[in-house]
Write a protein that holds these residues in place. Structure first.
Motif, PDB file in Angstrom:
ATOM      1  N   ASP A  41      27.932 -18.026 -72.901  1.00 55.30           N
ATOM      2  CA  ASP A  41      26.639 -18.587 -72.542  1.00 55.30           C
ATOM      3  C   ASP A  41      26.083 -17.796 -71.360  1.00 55.30           C
ATOM      4  N   LEU A  42      24.881 -17.259 -71.514  1.00 59.69           N
ATOM      5  CA  LEU A  42      24.308 -16.384 -70.502  1.00 59.69           C
ATOM      6  C   LEU A  42      24.122 -17.092 -69.170  1.00 59.69           C
ATOM      7  N   TRP A  43      23.527 -18.270 -69.174  1.00 60.54           N
ATOM      8  CA  TRP A  43      23.222 -18.948 -67.916  1.00 60.54           C
ATOM      9  C   TRP A  43      24.476 -19.445 -67.219  1.00 60.54           C
ATOM     10  N   LEU A  44      25.478 -19.839 -67.977  1.00 58.60           N
ATOM     11  CA  LEU A  44      26.747 -20.215 -67.362  1.00 58.60           C
ATOM     12  C   LEU A  44      27.409 -18.991 -66.737  1.00 58.60           C
ATOM     13  N   ALA A  45      27.326 -17.844 -67.408  1.00 62.19           N
ATOM     14  CA  ALA A  45      27.879 -16.602 -66.861  1.00 62.19           C
ATOM     15  C   ALA A  45      27.154 -16.208 -65.581  1.00 62.19           C
ATOM     16  N   ILE A  46      25.845 -16.388 -65.542  1.00 60.06           N
ATOM     17  CA  ILE A  46      25.073 -16.069 -64.342  1.00 60.06           C
ATOM     18  C   ILE A  46      25.482 -16.985 -63.192  1.00 60.06           C
ATOM     19  N   VAL A  47      25.652 -18.272 -63.472  1.00 62.61           N
ATOM     20  CA  VAL A  47      26.066 -19.221 -62.427  1.00 62.61           C
ATOM     21  C   VAL A  47      27.466 -18.881 -61.925  1.00 62.61           C
ATOM     22  N   VAL A  48      28.383 -18.557 -62.828  1.00 62.45           N
ATOM     23  CA  VAL A  48      29.757 -18.221 -62.437  1.00 62.45           C
ATOM     24  C   VAL A  48      29.771 -16.950 -61.590  1.00 62.45           C
ATOM     25  N   ALA A  49      29.032 -15.922 -62.001  1.00 59.04           N
ATOM     26  CA  ALA A  49      28.988 -14.671 -61.235  1.00 59.04           C
ATOM     27  C   ALA A  49      28.348 -14.885 -59.870  1.00 59.04           C
ATOM     28  N   CYS A  50      27.308 -15.695 -59.824  1.00 59.35           N
ATOM     29  CA  CYS A  50      26.641 -16.004 -58.558  1.00 59.35           C
ATOM     30  C   CYS A  50      27.607 -16.722 -57.620  1.00 59.35           C
ATOM     31  N   ALA A  51      28.336 -17.697 -58.135  1.00 58.46           N
ATOM     32  CA  ALA A  51      29.295 -18.437 -57.308  1.00 58.46           C
ATOM     33  C   ALA A  51      30.404 -17.522 -56.802  1.00 58.46           C
ATOM     34  N   GLY A  52      30.911 -16.663 -57.660  1.00 57.91           N
ATOM     35  CA  GLY A  52      31.964 -15.740 -57.252  1.00 57.91           C
ATOM     36  C   GLY A  52      31.496 -14.771 -56.186  1.00 57.91           C
ATOM     37  N   ASN A  53      30.299 -14.234 -56.357  1.00 60.48           N
ATOM     38  CA  ASN A  53      29.760 -13.292 -55.393  1.00 60.48           C
ATOM     39  C   ASN A  53      29.489 -13.984 -54.063  1.00 60.48           C
ATOM     40  N   VAL A 133      21.879 -15.309 -55.977  1.00 59.71           N
ATOM     41  CA  VAL A 133      21.155 -15.864 -57.127  1.00 59.71           C
ATOM     42  C   VAL A 133      20.263 -14.791 -57.744  1.00 59.71           C
ATOM     43  N   VAL A 134      19.513 -14.085 -56.908  1.00 55.46           N
ATOM     44  CA  VAL A 134      18.622 -13.029 -57.415  1.00 55.46           C
ATOM     45  C   VAL A 134      19.438 -11.931 -58.088  1.00 55.46           C
ATOM     46  N   TRP A 135      20.534 -11.513 -57.459  1.00 57.76           N
ATOM     47  CA  TRP A 135      21.400 -10.467 -58.022  1.00 57.76           C
ATOM     48  C   TRP A 135      21.949 -10.887 -59.383  1.00 57.76           C
ATOM     49  N   ALA A 136      22.465 -12.101 -59.480  1.00 63.04           N
ATOM     50  CA  ALA A 136      23.076 -12.555 -60.723  1.00 63.04           C
ATOM     51  C   ALA A 136      22.046 -12.666 -61.844  1.00 63.04           C
ATOM     52  N   VAL A 137      20.875 -13.169 -61.541  1.00 66.32           N
ATOM     53  CA  VAL A 137      19.836 -13.303 -62.576  1.00 66.32           C
ATOM     54  C   VAL A 137      19.369 -11.930 -63.045  1.00 66.32           C
ATOM     55  N   ILE A 138      19.100 -11.027 -62.118  1.00 73.49           N
ATOM     56  CA  ILE A 138      18.608  -9.693 -62.501  1.00 73.49           C
ATOM     57  C   ILE A 138      19.648  -8.933 -63.306  1.00 73.49           C
ATOM     58  N   VAL A 139      20.874  -8.856 -62.800  1.00 75.89           N
ATOM     59  CA  VAL A 139      21.908  -8.079 -63.486  1.00 75.89           C
ATOM     60  C   VAL A 139      22.295  -8.737 -64.813  1.00 75.89           C
ATOM     61  N   GLY A 140      22.393 -10.066 -64.835  1.00 77.96           N
ATOM     62  CA  GLY A 140      22.746 -10.775 -66.068  1.00 77.96           C
ATOM     63  C   GLY A 140      21.700 -10.602 -67.160  1.00 77.96           C
ATOM     64  N   LEU A 141      20.432 -10.736 -66.782  1.00 75.58           N
ATOM     65  CA  LEU A 141      19.363 -10.561 -67.775  1.00 75.58           C
ATOM     66  C   LEU A 141      19.255  -9.111 -68.234  1.00 75.58           C
ATOM     67  N   CYS A 142      19.469  -8.174 -67.330  1.00 70.64           N
ATOM     68  CA  CYS A 142      19.460  -6.753 -67.728  1.00 70.64           C
ATOM     69  C   CYS A 142      20.580  -6.486 -68.733  1.00 70.64           C
ATOM     70  N   GLY A 143      21.761  -7.019 -68.474  1.00 71.73           N
ATOM     71  CA  GLY A 143      22.872  -6.868 -69.418  1.00 71.73           C
ATOM     72  C   GLY A 143      22.572  -7.504 -70.759  1.00 71.73           C
ATOM     73  N   TYR A 144      21.942  -8.662 -70.723  1.00 68.01           N
ATOM     74  CA  TYR A 144      21.618  -9.372 -71.963  1.00 68.01           C
ATOM     75  C   TYR A 144      20.593  -8.591 -72.791  1.00 68.01           C
ATOM     76  N   TYR A 145      19.512  -8.148 -72.148  1.00 70.22           N
ATOM     77  CA  TYR A 145      18.466  -7.451 -72.893  1.00 70.22           C
ATOM     78  C   TYR A 145      18.815  -6.012 -73.236  1.00 70.22           C
ATOM     79  N   ALA A 146      19.706  -5.398 -72.476  1.00 68.08           N
ATOM     80  CA  ALA A 146      20.155  -4.037 -72.796  1.00 68.08           C
ATOM     81  C   ALA A 146      21.243  -4.045 -73.859  1.00 68.08           C
TER      82      ALA A 146
END
Length: 190
Positions: A41-53, A133-146
């Protein structure tokens, strides 16, 4: 390959959390690709990466603030990098925290420099949370769309798998030649 995919589905979020402690891009981009494949799940992955970072950066700042003596001996080889980060912190202020998330090698030094300095930790935690939050959303969405291009590349590699060793050999030779050329320039300058 299927065993790897099922393992990533099962343990992907835990691995992403651990990998994001250091602010790694590759884990989040991989999670974006896996999300496009329907394995995560993209948004769960973004939340997990944001929390870890967020946890990783905060932990580094707190360690530097409250365990200075032990950490300084461990980081003796990196004194110049930390000093440069402290100069940048004075010059750029809070913007350094935001942009350090995108600069390899600086993203782990900046929280240490903040911990060693007199920078307010509450301010750092707020700016760090926003930056994560900004980092996780940008990098996660870039990975998803790329991921569309990654999937096409993997399909082409799978169709022409006999070419892969030659391509890897060519890349290796190019890297070797670039390193040899750079070391010749360094030797001449000395």
């Amino acid at each position: 390959m299927e065993d790897t995919m099922s393992s990533l589905e099962q343990w992907g979020y835990v691995l992403l959390l651990l990998y994001s402690f250091g602010g790694g891009y590759v884990g989040l981009v991989t999670a974006g690709v896996m999300s496009a494949l329907g394995k995560m799940d993209l948004w769960l992955a973004i939340v997990v990466a944001c929390a870890g970072n967020m946890l990783g950066s905060s932990l580094l700042a707190f360690l530097a603030r409250y365990q200075k003596k032990e950490l300084i001996t461990f980081l003796s080889k990196h004194k110049r990098k930390i000093a440069l980060s402290q100069i940048w912190l004075k010059r750029y202020g809070s913007w350094l925290i935001v942009f350090s998330k995108y600069i390899y090698g600086v993203k782990t030094i900046v929280p240490l420099a903040i911990g060693f300095s007199r920078f307010n930790l509450k301010t750092f935690l707020l700016i760090n949370a926003f930056s994560c939050v900004v980092w996780a959303v940008i990098v996660g969405l870039c990975g998803y769309y790329a991921s569309h291009w990654v999937i096409i590349l993997l399909e082409k590699i799978d169709a022409h798998s006999y070419i892969v060793p030659f391509v890897l050999l060519g890349i290796g030779i190019c890297v070797y030649l670039l390193i040899a050329q750079a070391s010749k320039k360094v030797k001449k300058s000395l």
